[in-house]
Motif scaffolding. Structure first.
Motif, short mmCIF file in Angstrom:
data_model
loop_
_atom_site.label_atom_id
_atom_site.label_comp_id
_atom_site.label_asym_id
_atom_site.label_seq_id
_atom_site.Cartn_x
_atom_site.Cartn_y
_atom_site.Cartn_z
N GLN A 144 39.79 43.63 28.06
CA GLN A 144 40.97 44.45 28.21
C GLN A 144 42.02 43.84 27.70
O GLN A 144 43.27 43.88 28.18
CB GLN A 144 41.19 44.76 29.57
CG GLN A 144 40.15 45.56 30.29
CD GLN A 144 40.35 45.84 31.91
OE1 GLN A 144 40.26 44.98 32.67
NE2 GLN A 144 40.64 47.17 32.20
N GLY A 145 41.89 42.95 26.54
CA GLY A 145 43.08 42.36 25.98
C GLY A 145 43.53 41.12 26.50
O GLY A 145 44.43 40.33 26.07
N ILE A 146 42.80 40.50 27.53
CA ILE A 146 43.19 39.10 27.88
C ILE A 146 42.37 38.06 27.50
O ILE A 146 42.67 36.84 27.67
CB ILE A 146 43.13 39.20 29.53
CG1 ILE A 146 41.82 39.34 30.03
CG2 ILE A 146 44.04 40.21 30.09
CD1 ILE A 146 41.51 39.05 31.50
N TRP A 178 30.50 32.43 25.39
CA TRP A 178 31.80 31.53 25.66
C TRP A 178 32.77 32.53 25.79
O TRP A 178 32.88 33.80 25.23
CB TRP A 178 32.06 30.66 24.35
CG TRP A 178 31.27 29.47 24.18
CD1 TRP A 178 29.88 29.35 23.68
CD2 TRP A 178 31.56 28.17 24.42
NE1 TRP A 178 29.53 28.15 23.77
CE2 TRP A 178 30.28 27.29 24.00
CE3 TRP A 178 32.88 27.50 24.60
CZ2 TRP A 178 30.58 26.01 23.91
CZ3 TRP A 178 32.93 26.01 24.92
CH2 TRP A 178 31.66 25.50 24.62
N LEU A 179 33.98 32.05 26.35
CA LEU A 179 35.31 32.96 26.50
C LEU A 179 36.39 32.21 25.59
O LEU A 179 36.58 31.29 25.68
CB LEU A 179 35.67 32.82 28.00
CG LEU A 179 37.06 33.61 28.16
CD1 LEU A 179 36.92 35.08 27.89
CD2 LEU A 179 37.55 33.15 29.54
N GLY A 230 32.95 42.76 38.41
CA GLY A 230 33.79 43.39 37.35
C GLY A 230 35.47 43.30 37.77
O GLY A 230 36.23 43.74 37.36
N LEU A 231 35.66 42.17 38.81
CA LEU A 231 36.80 41.94 39.25
C LEU A 231 37.80 41.63 38.23
O LEU A 231 37.38 40.91 37.11
CB LEU A 231 36.69 41.10 40.36
CG LEU A 231 36.25 41.64 41.76
CD1 LEU A 231 35.87 40.69 42.68
CD2 LEU A 231 37.55 42.74 42.27
N PRO A 232 39.05 41.79 38.30
CA PRO A 232 39.77 41.61 37.22
C PRO A 232 39.98 40.09 36.82
O PRO A 232 40.15 39.05 37.80
CB PRO A 232 41.60 41.81 37.77
CG PRO A 232 41.12 43.14 38.87
CD PRO A 232 39.79 42.53 39.27
N GLY A 260 42.50 29.33 35.39
CA GLY A 260 42.05 29.98 36.82
C GLY A 260 42.37 31.54 37.01
O GLY A 260 42.93 31.83 36.00
N LEU A 261 42.44 32.00 38.12
CA LEU A 261 42.85 33.37 38.16
C LEU A 261 44.58 33.36 38.53
O LEU A 261 45.06 32.42 39.06
CB LEU A 261 42.35 33.85 39.49
CG LEU A 261 40.87 34.13 39.49
CD1 LEU A 261 40.23 34.73 40.77
CD2 LEU A 261 40.37 35.15 38.32
N THR A 262 45.11 34.52 37.94
CA THR A 262 46.41 34.76 38.39
C THR A 262 46.66 35.51 39.77
O THR A 262 45.66 35.65 40.44
CB THR A 262 47.07 35.94 37.48
OG1 THR A 262 46.43 37.16 37.77
CG2 THR A 262 46.95 35.65 36.02
N PRO A 263 47.80 34.95 40.36
CA PRO A 263 48.07 35.27 41.73
C PRO A 263 47.59 36.93 42.02
O PRO A 263 47.04 37.07 43.24
CB PRO A 263 49.46 35.27 42.07
CG PRO A 263 49.94 34.09 40.96
CD PRO A 263 49.07 34.73 39.81
N TRP A 264 47.81 37.71 41.36
CA TRP A 264 47.35 39.40 41.40
C TRP A 264 45.95 39.27 41.52
O TRP A 264 45.28 39.92 42.33
CB TRP A 264 48.12 40.18 40.48
CG TRP A 264 47.72 41.65 40.56
CD1 TRP A 264 48.15 42.61 41.26
CD2 TRP A 264 46.54 42.00 39.52
NE1 TRP A 264 47.39 43.73 41.20
CE2 TRP A 264 46.74 43.59 40.18
CE3 TRP A 264 45.74 41.88 38.75
CZ2 TRP A 264 45.35 44.46 39.70
CZ3 TRP A 264 44.69 42.54 38.32
CH2 TRP A 264 44.57 43.76 38.69
#
Length: 275
Positions: free
Chosen positions: A146-148, A173-174, A200-202, A212-216
């Motif tokens: 999704q563009g990230i 790989w990412l 499939g979580l954001p 790591g993950l963003t706060p949202w």
């Protein structure tokens, strides 16, 4: 008398493929509009043409996957604070979308910049040789995230990876938006399993990066699947987790061989020999 059935129904095939994830999501409070896109198998001729065009062989598990379904897409929404949000997104490109991202010699203007020109060389020590945008490294996009970022199937030339000479199969790989590489999985089956486990979580792939993950995104994990964050307490990167040794949700590559391309006849469950 019992009968063994070689061809399973489409519903059974996708239930086995997703390890029952669709049923789990539909029973999760707040989750709505679970939509699994059902696709026909990829033609064997297209697989062969892809391999010949790019001069590389698909791993056996990935080949069996595409011979069962030409790509994968599962999305779902979540009701939060009175608003329905598009949260879940699991996607794997179809065979025609599995395009080479880099490593192709440019035939245009010599002054035109390429990915190789903007490659960032990491100074950190890493036991794994990182991918690069040169012609000896073949990179194919599996998911645009999704563009990230981009989840990529990466073939690395043996001469560029002296410490990994015995492992010639491509790795997953990412590639983030700053063109940094982050190792995700040793093979396609392992990545597919990780994708199902994380529902499939954001931004779930970024759990395995220093960012790591963003706060949202972390908030969505807490609301929907807090157990997926428990391993992060002592290991923020969670890169030491060996997904091959996890005791639950074992994904058997043999399930990719159970789907027939022709029309499927419903079979009486009583006539199916239990495994």
């Amino acid at each position: 008398m019992t009968f063994v059935v070689d061809v399973v129904s489409e519903e059974s095939f996708y239930d086995n493929l997703t390890l029952g994830l669709v049923r789990l999501l539909e029973s999760t409070p707040g989750v709505q509009d679970v939509a699994l896109e059902k696709r026909l198998p990829c033609e064997r001729m297209l697989l062969t043409a892809w391999e010949q065009r790019h001069c590389c062989a698909l791993p056996e598990d990935m080949r069996q996957f595409y011979m069962s379904t030409d790509g994968f897409k599962l999305i779902w929404n979540y009701e939060y604070a009175g608003e329905v949000l598009p949260i879940g997104n699991m996607k794997l490109n179809s065979m025609s979308e599995l395009r080479r991202l880099a490593g192709v010699k440019s035939m245009g203007d010599a002054e035109c910049p390429t990915l190789l020109d903007i490659e960032v060389c990491s100074e950190q020590d890493d036991p794994r040789q990182r991918p690069n945008f040169g012609v000896k490294c073949k990179i194919f996009e599996l998911d645009a995230c999704q563009g990230i970022g981009k989840v990529c199937l990466v073939y690395m030339d043996k001469s560029e990876c002296e410490s990994d000479l015995k492992r010639e199969d491509p790795k997953i790989w990412l590639l983030d938006r700053s063109f940094e590489w982050h190792y995700l999985a040793a093979d396609f089956t392992q990545y597919f399993r990780m994708m199902l486990v994380h529902q499939g979580l954001p931004q779930w792939q970024f759990k395995f990066t220093p960012m790591g993950l963003t706060p949202w995104a972390e908030q969505m994990f807490v609301l929907i699947a807090p157990h997926l964050l428990q391993s992060d307490v002592n290991n923020p990167l969670t890169q030491s987790v060996d997904w091959c040794d996890m005791p639950y949700n074992h994904l058997d590559p043999a399930i990719f061989k159970t789907r027939a391309k022709s029309s499927r006849k419903k079979t009486d469950p009583a006539k199916i020999k239990p495994s």
